[in-house]
Design a protein around this motif. Structure first.
Motif, mmCIF file in Angstrom:
data_model
loop_
_atom_site.group_PDB
_atom_site.id
_atom_site.type_symbol
_atom_site.label_atom_id
_atom_site.label_comp_id
_atom_site.label_asym_id
_atom_site.label_seq_id
_atom_site.Cartn_x
_atom_site.Cartn_y
_atom_site.Cartn_z
ATOM 1 N N ASN A 117 0.697 -1.200 -0.119
ATOM 2 C CA ASN A 117 -0.013 -0.366 0.030
ATOM 3 C C ASN A 117 0.821 1.308 -0.109
ATOM 4 O O ASN A 117 0.258 2.381 0.474
ATOM 5 C CB ASN A 117 -1.076 0.153 1.087
ATOM 6 C CG ASN A 117 -2.056 -1.121 1.423
ATOM 7 O OD1 ASN A 117 -2.173 -1.673 0.189
ATOM 8 N ND2 ASN A 117 -1.988 -1.799 2.601
ATOM 9 N N LEU A 118 2.545 1.313 -1.192
ATOM 10 C CA LEU A 118 3.001 2.158 -0.447
ATOM 11 C C LEU A 118 3.265 2.216 -1.787
ATOM 12 O O LEU A 118 4.300 1.919 -2.538
ATOM 13 C CB LEU A 118 3.928 1.749 0.344
ATOM 14 C CG LEU A 118 4.618 2.956 0.518
ATOM 15 C CD1 LEU A 118 4.687 4.007 2.137
ATOM 16 C CD2 LEU A 118 6.453 1.698 2.181
ATOM 17 N N GLU A 119 3.843 3.721 -2.081
ATOM 18 C CA GLU A 119 4.538 4.381 -3.359
ATOM 19 C C GLU A 119 5.148 5.067 -3.105
ATOM 20 O O GLU A 119 5.006 6.519 -2.688
ATOM 21 C CB GLU A 119 3.410 4.341 -4.271
ATOM 22 C CG GLU A 119 4.104 4.680 -6.337
ATOM 23 C CD GLU A 119 3.444 4.715 -6.957
ATOM 24 O OE1 GLU A 119 3.169 3.541 -8.391
ATOM 25 O OE2 GLU A 119 2.322 5.730 -7.217
ATOM 26 N N TYR A 120 7.069 5.213 -4.153
ATOM 27 C CA TYR A 120 7.483 6.482 -4.308
ATOM 28 C C TYR A 120 7.608 6.424 -5.540
ATOM 29 O O TYR A 120 7.687 6.052 -5.797
ATOM 30 C CB TYR A 120 8.863 5.882 -3.043
ATOM 31 C CG TYR A 120 8.530 6.096 -1.562
ATOM 32 C CD1 TYR A 120 8.728 6.213 -0.788
ATOM 33 C CD2 TYR A 120 8.514 4.736 -1.164
ATOM 34 C CE1 TYR A 120 8.970 6.292 0.860
ATOM 35 C CE2 TYR A 120 8.196 4.130 0.101
ATOM 36 C CZ TYR A 120 8.696 4.967 1.683
ATOM 37 O OH TYR A 120 8.924 4.715 2.388
ATOM 38 N N ARG A 121 7.841 8.197 -5.498
ATOM 39 C CA ARG A 121 8.253 9.054 -6.383
ATOM 40 C C ARG A 121 9.271 9.857 -6.395
ATOM 41 O O ARG A 121 9.234 9.958 -5.975
ATOM 42 C CB ARG A 121 7.193 9.390 -7.718
ATOM 43 C CG ARG A 121 5.995 8.080 -7.745
ATOM 44 C CD ARG A 121 4.825 8.028 -8.550
ATOM 45 N NE ARG A 121 4.246 7.252 -9.195
ATOM 46 C CZ ARG A 121 4.299 6.892 -10.614
ATOM 47 N NH1 ARG A 121 5.342 7.448 -11.559
ATOM 48 N NH2 ARG A 121 3.893 5.795 -10.652
ATOM 49 N N PRO B 172 6.720 -9.237 11.493
ATOM 50 C CA PRO B 172 8.375 -8.418 10.454
ATOM 51 C C PRO B 172 8.209 -7.000 10.541
ATOM 52 O O PRO B 172 8.564 -6.110 10.116
ATOM 53 C CB PRO B 172 7.948 -9.457 10.265
ATOM 54 C CG PRO B 172 7.860 -10.565 10.245
ATOM 55 C CD PRO B 172 6.805 -10.316 10.679
ATOM 56 N N ARG B 173 7.036 -6.787 8.673
ATOM 57 C CA ARG B 173 6.950 -5.535 8.254
ATOM 58 C C ARG B 173 6.362 -4.743 8.757
ATOM 59 O O ARG B 173 6.677 -3.455 8.473
ATOM 60 C CB ARG B 173 5.156 -6.096 7.717
ATOM 61 C CG ARG B 173 4.753 -6.552 6.652
ATOM 62 C CD ARG B 173 3.988 -6.951 5.607
ATOM 63 N NE ARG B 173 2.768 -7.821 6.689
ATOM 64 C CZ ARG B 173 1.430 -7.538 6.660
ATOM 65 N NH1 ARG B 173 1.220 -7.399 5.191
ATOM 66 N NH2 ARG B 173 0.360 -7.983 7.420
ATOM 67 N N TRP B 174 6.302 -4.543 10.619
ATOM 68 C CA TRP B 174 5.852 -3.530 11.092
ATOM 69 C C TRP B 174 7.180 -3.101 11.722
ATOM 70 O O TRP B 174 7.420 -1.799 12.696
ATOM 71 C CB TRP B 174 4.488 -3.583 11.873
ATOM 72 C CG TRP B 174 3.536 -3.589 11.593
ATOM 73 C CD1 TRP B 174 3.677 -2.742 10.182
ATOM 74 C CD2 TRP B 174 2.647 -3.313 11.989
ATOM 75 N NE1 TRP B 174 2.022 -2.688 10.111
ATOM 76 C CE2 TRP B 174 1.141 -3.298 10.781
ATOM 77 C CE3 TRP B 174 2.064 -4.453 13.460
ATOM 78 C CZ2 TRP B 174 -0.594 -3.680 11.782
ATOM 79 C CZ3 TRP B 174 0.299 -4.668 13.726
ATOM 80 C CH2 TRP B 174 -0.845 -4.423 12.829
ATOM 81 N N VAL B 175 8.327 -3.819 11.726
ATOM 82 C CA VAL B 175 8.787 -3.796 13.006
ATOM 83 C C VAL B 175 10.178 -2.613 12.687
ATOM 84 O O VAL B 175 9.557 -1.167 13.668
ATOM 85 C CB VAL B 175 10.844 -4.734 12.458
ATOM 86 C CG1 VAL B 175 11.639 -3.926 13.911
ATOM 87 C CG2 VAL B 175 9.764 -5.880 13.350
ATOM 88 N N ARG C 76 -0.627 6.699 14.215
ATOM 89 C CA ARG C 76 -0.734 5.966 13.561
ATOM 90 C C ARG C 76 0.768 5.379 12.379
ATOM 91 O O ARG C 76 1.272 5.827 12.677
ATOM 92 C CB ARG C 76 -1.872 5.559 11.797
ATOM 93 C CG ARG C 76 -3.189 6.441 12.948
ATOM 94 C CD ARG C 76 -3.920 6.538 11.657
ATOM 95 N NE ARG C 76 -3.306 8.083 10.807
ATOM 96 C CZ ARG C 76 -4.535 8.635 10.278
ATOM 97 N NH1 ARG C 76 -5.675 8.256 10.211
ATOM 98 N NH2 ARG C 76 -3.768 9.678 9.215
ATOM 99 N N PHE C 77 0.362 4.221 12.126
ATOM 100 C CA PHE C 77 1.372 3.409 11.716
ATOM 101 C C PHE C 77 1.699 2.827 10.404
ATOM 102 O O PHE C 77 0.108 2.040 10.439
ATOM 103 C CB PHE C 77 3.575 3.105 12.157
ATOM 104 C CG PHE C 77 2.331 1.583 13.043
ATOM 105 C CD1 PHE C 77 2.646 0.413 12.239
ATOM 106 C CD2 PHE C 77 2.064 1.893 14.913
ATOM 107 C CE1 PHE C 77 2.333 -0.705 13.330
ATOM 108 C CE2 PHE C 77 1.962 0.429 15.007
ATOM 109 C CZ PHE C 77 1.925 -0.742 14.612
ATOM 110 N N THR C 78 1.605 1.770 9.562
ATOM 111 C CA THR C 78 1.226 1.788 8.373
ATOM 112 C C THR C 78 2.664 0.486 7.950
ATOM 113 O O THR C 78 3.672 0.700 8.540
ATOM 114 C CB THR C 78 1.415 1.737 7.170
ATOM 115 O OG1 THR C 78 2.407 2.770 6.585
ATOM 116 C CG2 THR C 78 -0.089 3.000 7.361
ATOM 117 N N PRO C 79 2.663 -0.801 7.028
ATOM 118 C CA PRO C 79 0.814 -0.717 6.781
ATOM 119 C C PRO C 79 0.021 -1.766 6.785
ATOM 120 O O PRO C 79 0.375 -1.737 8.261
ATOM 121 C CB PRO C 79 2.093 -2.282 5.251
ATOM 122 C CG PRO C 79 3.057 -2.648 5.909
ATOM 123 C CD PRO C 79 3.352 -1.609 6.942
#
Length: 309
Positions: A99-103, A216-219, A277-280
């Motif tokens: 759910n994340l994109e960098y440009r 692990p995605r949240w570390v 808040r934090f993501t994903p």
């Protein structure tokens, strides 16, 4: 363990071989300067394997290696590092950035985004002025779940640590040395090192299990969020401010949800309706400022608290 992400946008550009050679010399020297601080674990992450890299348009890395004995020596120095590819191979889960994109300047930037997402450093060939800097700004789009359950893209600009020549490494030496010695790589390490990493935060006992079992995605997102909360608490003067000046988005729960944010705290039931808040996903850290101690107390680290929990 510093992760160095090779910026694909700085490769395969139009430039003459002499300029490409000079750029590769700077890049190799910069990467080796980082590795010197943590020689065992520094990894160079690239979208393609290094042996398949095109340094400049029409100038593959094999041709560069054979151009001079010095280039061959530099190639051997690169090979002394662990090379990992593609970029997403180092993510803690295959869908970690779903759910994340960098440009950068309107174009997707895989390595620059990964360097920010994974709390690493981007590395570029300094063939253009925009890569001759110790930090690069990118646009980030993130799909987040709001407190009312709706989904929304949040867009902002973030700075990415960046090197393309040895002088840039000096800008990040403090972080590199800290990274190799103290940064927590798992949720369990966050719990075990919390007193040293976050001296201005306090944690309810219930958060031990949450951190020990942290996705692990949240570390990295949790670590960053706690760092900002700790910095806000450290700068807080309860005598002049009701609550800290938050360095990240901290909001209160609505009246109807406050009842699900009550936790036992030293024998009393307290409401921890303030949350970062934090993501994903819908990650939440619930907290309350402790004015008499000048600290922030953490009661929940995990997903959004649902009414039936």
């Amino acid at each position: 363990m510093p992760l160095l992400f090779l910026n694909e946008k700085s490769c395969a550009t139009t430039c003459d071989p002499d300029r490409a050679d000079a750029a590769m010399a700077d890049l190799v020297d910069a990467v080796r300067a980082v590795a010197k601080e943590d020689p065992g674990d520094t990894s160079l992450v690239s979208e393609v394997e290094l042996k398949s890299l095109e340094i400049a348009e029409g100038y593959p890395i094999g041709k560069w290696i054979g151009a001079s004995p010095k280039n061959h020596v530099r190639w051997q120095r690169l090979l002394s590092l662990r090379n990992r590819s593609p970029v997403r191979s180092v993510y803690p889960a295959p869908d970690a950035d779903g759910n994340l994109e960098y440009r950068h300047e309107g174009e997707e930037a895989l390595a620059l985004g990964a360097a920010h997402f994974m709390d690493g450093i981007a590395v570029s060939l300094p063939v253009a002025h925009e890569w001759q800097t110790p930090a690069v700004s990118v646009e980030r789009s993130e799909l987040v779940e709001l407190d009312d359950g709706s989904l929304e893209f949040e867009r902002d600009c973030v700075d990415v640590r960046h090197i393309s020549a040895p002088p840039h490494v000096d800008e990040h030496l403090g972080w590199i040395r800290e990274s190799s010695l103290a940064r927590a790589a798992t949720g369990r390490q966050i719990w075990e090192r919390k007193a040293d990493l976050y001296p201005s935060l306090q944690f309810l006992p219930r958060t031990e299990a949450q951190l020990s079992d942290l996705d692990p995605r949240w570390v990295v997102p949790v670590r960053r969020c706690l760092e900002r909360l700790d910095a806000a608490a450290a700068a807080w003067d309860p005598a002049t401010m009701h609550e800290p000046e938050w360095q990240s988005k901290v909001t209160p729960e609505g009246e109807t949800r406050k009842r699900v944010c009550r936790f036992e705290d030293d024998g009393e039931w307290e409401t921890f309706h303030l949350h970062a808040r934090f993501t994903p996903g819908a990650g939440r850290i619930h907290l309350r400022p402790i004015g008499e101690e000048g600290k922030i107390r953490i009661a929940h680290v995990g997903g959004k608290i649902r009414p039936d929990l």
